[in-house]
Design an enzyme around this catalytic site. Sequence first.
Site, PDB file in Angstrom:
ATOM      1  N   ASP A  54      15.209  -0.205  26.907  1.00  0.00           N
ATOM      2  CA  ASP A  54      14.503  -1.318  26.270  1.00  0.00           C
ATOM      3  C   ASP A  54      15.035  -2.644  26.817  1.00  0.00           C
ATOM      4  O   ASP A  54      16.158  -2.708  27.319  1.00  0.00           O
ATOM      5  CB  ASP A  54      14.730  -1.297  24.749  1.00  0.00           C
ATOM      6  CG  ASP A  54      14.183  -0.025  24.123  1.00  0.00           C
ATOM      7  OD1 ASP A  54      13.286   0.591  24.717  1.00  0.00           O
ATOM      8  OD2 ASP A  54      14.693   0.346  23.046  1.00  0.00           O
TER       9      ASP A  54
HETATM   10  N1  URA Z   1      17.210   4.526  22.971  1.00  0.00           N
HETATM   11  C1  URA Z   1      16.659   3.350  22.596  1.00  0.00           C
HETATM   12  O1  URA Z   1      16.369   3.147  21.432  1.00  0.00           O
HETATM   13  N2  URA Z   1      16.451   2.431  23.523  1.00  0.00           N
HETATM   14  C2  URA Z   1      16.772   2.597  24.816  1.00  0.00           C
HETATM   15  O2  URA Z   1      16.555   1.703  25.638  1.00  0.00           O
HETATM   16  C3  URA Z   1      17.348   3.823  25.210  1.00  0.00           C
HETATM   17  C4  URA Z   1      17.546   4.781  24.260  1.00  0.00           C
END
Ligand code: URA
Length: 239
Positions: A100
């Site tokens: 993310d």
């Molecule tokens: N889990 C998440 O919530 N976000 C990420 O970017 C990777 C794993």
Amino acid sequence: MRLDKALTLAGYTRTEAKAMIARGRVRVTGAAVRDAGMAVRPEDVLLDGAPLQAEREVYLMLNKPAGVVTATEDARLPTVVSLLPEKYRRRKIGPVGRLDRDVTGLVLLTTDGQLAHRLISPRWKAEKLYRARCEGALGEADVRAFAGGIELADFTARPAQLRVLSSGEFSLAEVTLTEGKFHQVKRMFAAVGHPLVALERLRIGCVTLDERLAPGEYRSLTAEEVAGLRRMTELDGGE
Ligand code: URA
């Protein structure tokens, strides 16, 4: 194809290609050529007397900073690929899976589409290790909940290992997963009542984020790291 194109496909920049041609280092079917636009077959091109080598696959690790999107292009925001120098951006290099925008840490980037595909496929169950900071005190019940497979709205997460490093008003923990669905770690912590404050990925399979890399920095994977990833995904014996 154009002679300069044949050289850029072999991994040289256009400027390097032009300079090599101008210095007479490039021969086509035996004769030195000074015309970068000449139509050639790549197999007829010699550089310093040797045939052009197709550039080998590229394998990099990047320490992704917050605010960068895990994509090759974005209209508004910097991407993990835009952090790399031009010589990599010219190749078809892409990130392996997604972090993310606000999540930091290890992102692998490669031109090797088959390896990338296997590393994100549920079939090969590549382990991912994250360090998470969350609200509230984590305890044994949370460790058990992660190990038992947390039920989320649309699926039940595979059993995951939670290791609590410190517990208090905020807690610090390491979590190891073998899958990577959308917002999965955030959703798992929210499900046990401990919303995440920060998340960093530290490891994918046998490749650990190099602690010498500052946010935004990258390095090539070592031959051992690439061999380990290929072995893990049954692409070859890793040799
Ligand atoms: N889990 C998440 O919530 N976000 C990420 O970017 C990777 C794993």
